[in-house]
Design a protein around this motif. Structure first.
Motif, PDB file in Angstrom:
ATOM      1  N   PRO A   1      38.763  28.025  40.371  1.00 55.57           N
ATOM      2  CA  PRO A   1      38.298  29.124  41.991  1.00 55.57           C
ATOM      3  C   PRO A   1      38.250  29.911  41.323  1.00 55.57           C
ATOM      4  N   ILE A   2      36.880  31.190  41.219  1.00 48.75           N
ATOM      5  CA  ILE A   2      37.342  32.454  40.731  1.00 48.75           C
ATOM      6  C   ILE A   2      37.311  33.314  42.211  1.00 48.75           C
ATOM      7  N   CYS A   3      37.828  34.578  41.759  1.00 48.08           N
ATOM      8  CA  CYS A   3      37.473  35.077  43.087  1.00 48.08           C
ATOM      9  C   CYS A   3      36.515  36.146  43.486  1.00 48.08           C
ATOM     10  N   GLY A   4      36.006  36.648  44.634  1.00 47.74           N
ATOM     11  CA  GLY A   4      34.672  37.180  44.622  1.00 47.74           C
ATOM     12  C   GLY A   4      35.170  38.254  43.953  1.00 47.74           C
ATOM     13  N   SER A   5      35.813  39.042  44.541  1.00 54.05           N
ATOM     14  CA  SER A   5      36.581  40.108  44.298  1.00 54.05           C
ATOM     15  C   SER A   5      36.370  40.852  42.693  1.00 54.05           C
ATOM     16  N   SER A   6      36.423  39.603  41.992  1.00 56.46           N
ATOM     17  CA  SER A   6      36.859  40.132  40.340  1.00 56.46           C
ATOM     18  C   SER A   6      35.673  39.849  39.332  1.00 56.46           C
TER      19      SER A   6
ATOM     20  N   LYS B   1      47.147  35.966  38.576  1.00 57.84           N
ATOM     21  CA  LYS B   1      46.133  36.120  39.470  1.00 57.84           C
ATOM     22  C   LYS B   1      45.230  35.471  39.323  1.00 57.84           C
ATOM     23  N   GLN B   2      44.851  34.948  38.649  1.00 53.45           N
ATOM     24  CA  GLN B   2      43.725  34.140  38.568  1.00 53.45           C
ATOM     25  C   GLN B   2      42.640  35.167  38.540  1.00 53.45           C
ATOM     26  N   GLU B   3      42.222  35.665  38.404  1.00 50.09           N
ATOM     27  CA  GLU B   3      40.947  36.662  37.818  1.00 50.09           C
ATOM     28  C   GLU B   3      40.265  37.615  37.260  1.00 50.09           C
ATOM     29  N   TRP B   4      39.304  37.681  36.671  1.00 50.21           N
ATOM     30  CA  TRP B   4      38.371  38.252  35.639  1.00 50.21           C
ATOM     31  C   TRP B   4      38.317  40.088  35.650  1.00 50.21           C
ATOM     32  N   LYS B   5      38.673  40.587  34.120  1.00 49.26           N
ATOM     33  CA  LYS B   5      38.904  41.758  34.614  1.00 49.26           C
ATOM     34  C   LYS B   5      37.986  42.557  33.063  1.00 49.26           C
TER      35      LYS B   5
END
Length: 557
Positions: free
Chosen positions: A292-297, A338-342
Motif C-alpha cells: 500500500p502506498i501512503c497518501g502523502s508520498s 518507510k514504504q513511501e515514494w519520493k
C-alpha cells in the motif's frame, strides 16, 4: 607656316607638362595624409586598448569564461548524470536491446529499430578506458535477431534468454556466450522451461535469474503474470508462483528488482491499460503481497518500459511511457523501510503543459473593464444583439467590433429600416471567415491530390533511414568535437554574454564524459548496474531510437 606649327606644339607640350606635375603633387599629398591618418589611428588604438594577447592568454580567457554558461543550460545540468561521448562511427540506434557488464566491459546484443527491424549485432565497450567506443564481436555461431530479451553475466559467461525474433514470433531459447573463448552455445530445453516469451522483466540475484510477466506468443497469445527462476549452476527452470493466491494482474513491459530476498515489481501494461502498482514477492515464503502506498508520498504515474534497480534500501525508478507520445524522464525512489515514494526529478517531457499563462500586460486593461457605448434598441441593428454564429470560439461579428453613431434626423429612417431588417443583408464576419476557410481547405485538398502516391509505390520513395534518425546522427556528430574545438567555440559576444551550445559542454575526468547531462524522456531503454552506478543505453521516443549512453551515480540520490 612651320614656325606656327612649332609654336603650337610647344604650347601643348608645356600644358601637358604642367597638368602632369600638378596631378603628381596632388597624389603625393593624398598618400601622405593617408599614411598619417593610418599611423594616427594605430597610435590611438594602442593608447585605448592593449595589444592582442598571446595564444596562452586566449586559452586562459576561454577557460575563465567557460563556467559562465547561460542560466537555461545551468538549470538543465544534473550532477547525478553523466553522458558518455562515444568515439568512432555511430552505429544503428535501437530500443528494446539488452546489455550486461562483465569485468568492467559493457556488452550489448540486438535491439529494434524502425527502419532496420530486429537487429542481431553484438558489441562490447571498455568502461575503464580513457575513451568510449564500441567494438563489434563476430562469432561463427550466433543466436540471431533478438529484441525484448535479456542478457546477464555470471562468472565468465553471458546468458541470453527469450525475446522476439520476428513479427509476433517469440522464443524461449537460452544461449550462453563464453567471454574468454568467444563462442555461443545453445542450452537444451527441458520440461520446466517457460513458453516462448518476450517483453518480460528480469533480474539476477545470487546465482539465479528471475523473470516475471511478459507476452506469450505461439498458440497462447496472452499476457503473463508467472514468475520463473533459472539456476545458472544447475541449468534448470523453476516456476515459483504455483499457488493461486493474491498476485499481480498479467502484464508485460514491467520491471523488477531484488533486495534482501524480496522481489519488487512495479508498473507494466496489459493492452492499453498501464499500471503504477507496487508488489513484493518473498522468495523464501514464495507468496505475493501488494504494497500500500501512503497518501502523502509522491505516487509515480502509470507507465511501462521503465527501469527499476535496488540500491542501499531503496528502489530507483526512471523513465518509461505514460501514454501514447508521452514518454517520461522523471526519477523517483522508493524507501523500502518507510514504504513511501519520493520524487527526485520531475518529468520535464511536457514543459508546455506545466507553464503558467503570462499575465495581462500593464498597458492593456482587461476586457471586462473596457468601456463601451451602448446603443438604444432602435438604433442598434438586430444582428448586433446576438451573434448569429454559435461556434465555441465565440468570435465577434464584424459589426460588433465597431460603434455606430447616427444623427437625430436619421432616427425615422433607421426605425423604418429596422422594421424591414433582413439578417441576410448585413452578413457577419463569421460567415465570411468560414467561407474563406472552406475555400482554403478546398484549395489545400486539391493541391494534396497532386502528391498522392499509390500504396504499392510508396516504398520506392522511402529512404532506408528515417529523417529523424539522420537528424539525430548529425546532431551527435556536431556535438562530439575535440577538446580544443570545444574551447574555441566558447566565444564572447560584443555584449559580454557567452554563447555555448549544449552540445559543446566541457568534458571532464580526462574521458569523453559530459558531467550533468541527463537523458531525455524515453522508454524501452536497457540498464545494467556497475558498483554504485546505473548504466543506461538507448531506448526510443515517438519511434525515434537512440544510441546514447548515460551513467547515473546512485550514491548521489
Amino acid at each position: 607656316m612651320t614656325e606656327q606649327l612649332l609654336d603650337i606644339l610647344n604650347k601643348t607640350s608645356y600644358q601637358q607638362f604642367l597638368f602632369f606635375s600638378l596631378t603628381s603633387q596632388l597624389f603625393r599629398f593624398i598618400s601622405c595624409t593617408q599614411k598619417k591618418s593610418q599611423q594616427q589611428r594605430r597610435k590611438d588604438s594602442s593608447e585605448l586598448s592593449p595589444l592582442s594577447p598571446p595564444s596562452s592568454q586566449v586559452q586562459e580567457t576561454q577557460y575563465k569564461y567557460l563556467p559562465l554558461m547561460t542560466k537555461a543550460i545551468k538549470d538543465e545540468l544534473d550532477p547525478k548524470w553523466q553522458e558518455c561521448k562515444l568515439l568512432g562511427k555511430n552505429y544503428t540506434p535501437r530500443s528494446n536491446s539488452a546489455i550486461a557488464i562483465h569485468d568492467n566491459h559493457l556488452y550489448l546484443y540486438g535491439g529494434y529499430q524502425q527502419a532496420e527491424g530486429i537487429l542481431q549485432d553484438f558489441y562490447k565497450l571498455n568502461m575503464n578506458g580513457d575513451s568510449y567506443f564500441w567494438r563489434i564481436i563476430k562469432c561463427e555461431y550466433e543466436p540471431g535477431p533478438r529484441c525484448r530479451h535479456s542478457l546477464y553475466a555470471y562468472k565468465s559467461c553471458l546468458y541470453l534468454f527469450g525475446g522476439q525474433i520476428a513479427d509476433s514470433i517469440s522464443t524461449n531459447e537460452i544461449f550462453v556466450h563464453d567471454v574468454n573463448q568467444r563462442f555461443w552455445k545453445k542450452l537444451e530445453i527441458n520440461d520446466s522451461y517457460p513458453q516462448p516469451l518476450d517483453s518480460y522483466s528480469s533480474a539476477v540475484y545470487s546465482d539465479k535469474l528471475f523473470i516475471f510477466g511478459g507476452f506469450y506468443t505461439s498458440d497462447i497469445c496472452k499476457h503473463s503474470n508467472e514468475l520463473y527462476s533459472f539456476n545458472f549452476n544447475l541449468n534448470n527452470w523453476i516456476k515459483l508462483n504455483r499457488s493461486k493466491g493474491r498476485q499481480p494482474l498479467p502484464r508485460d513491459a514491467s520491471s523488477i528488482a531484488i533486495h534482501n530476498q524480496i522481489l519488487y515489481m512495479f508498473g507494466g501494461k496489459n493492452g492499453d491499460i498501464r499500471f503504477n502498482d507496487l508488489w513484493q514477492f518473498d522468495l523464501s515464503k514464495q507468496e505475493w503481497n501488494s504494497i500500500p502506498i501512503c497518501g502523502s508520498s509522491d505516487i509515480p504515474m502509470n507507465r511501462s518500459g521503465h527501469s527499476l534497480v535496488a540500491y542501499e534500501g531503496q528502489l530507483v525508478l526512471f523513465g518509461g511511457i505514460h501514454d501514447i507520445t508521452w514518454e517520461l524522464d522523471d526519477l523517483l525512489t522508493f524507501n523500502i523501510s518507510k514504504q513511501e515514494w519520493k520524487t527526485i526529478n520531475q518529468d520535464t517531457s511536457r514543459r508546455k503543459d506545466m507553464e503558467v499563462p503570462s499575465p495581462i500586460k500593464s498597458n492593456q486593461s482587461p476586457q471586462s473593464k473596457r468601456k463601451s457605448v451602448k446603443f438604444t434598441p432602435i438604433i442598434r441593428p438586430f444582428n448586433l444583439r446576438k451573434s448569429s454564429c454559435q461556434s465555441p470560439k465565440k468570435v465577434r461579428s464584424f459589426t460588433q467590433s465597431q460603434q455606430y453613431y447616427f444623427p437625430k434626423s436619421q432616427n425615422v429612417i433607421m426605425n423604418e429600416a429596422h422594421k424591414k431588417h433582413d439578417s441576410s443583408i448585413i452578413p457577419s464576419k463569421n460567415h465570411v471567415q468560414e467561407r474563406r476557410k472552406s475555400d482554403c481547405l478546398k484549395k489545400k485538398a486539391a493541391m494534396l491530390k497532386l502528391f498522392d502516391v499509390e500504396t504499392n509505390k510508396r516504398d520506392s520513395f522511402q529512404d532506408d533511414c528515417n529523417i529523424t534518425e539522420k537528424l539525430k546522427t548529425s546532431i551527435l556528430l556536431i556535438g562530439n568535437p575535440k577538446q580544443d574545438l570545444k574551447l574555441a567555440k566558447g566565444t564572447l559576444t560584443e555584449f559580454g554574454k557567452q554563447i555555448i551550445s549544449k552540445f559543446i559542454l566541457p568534458l571532464c575526468n580526462g574521458k569523453n564524459v559530459i558531467s550533468g547531462k541527463k537523458p531525455c524522456a524515453r522508454d524501452g531503454h536497457a540498464i545494467a548496474v556497475l558498483e554504485n552506478q546505473m548504466v543506461l543505453f538507448g531506448g526510443d521516443r515517438h519511434t525515434m531510437s537512440f544510441n546514447d549512453l548515460f551513467i547515473l551515480n546512485l550514491s548521489q540520490i
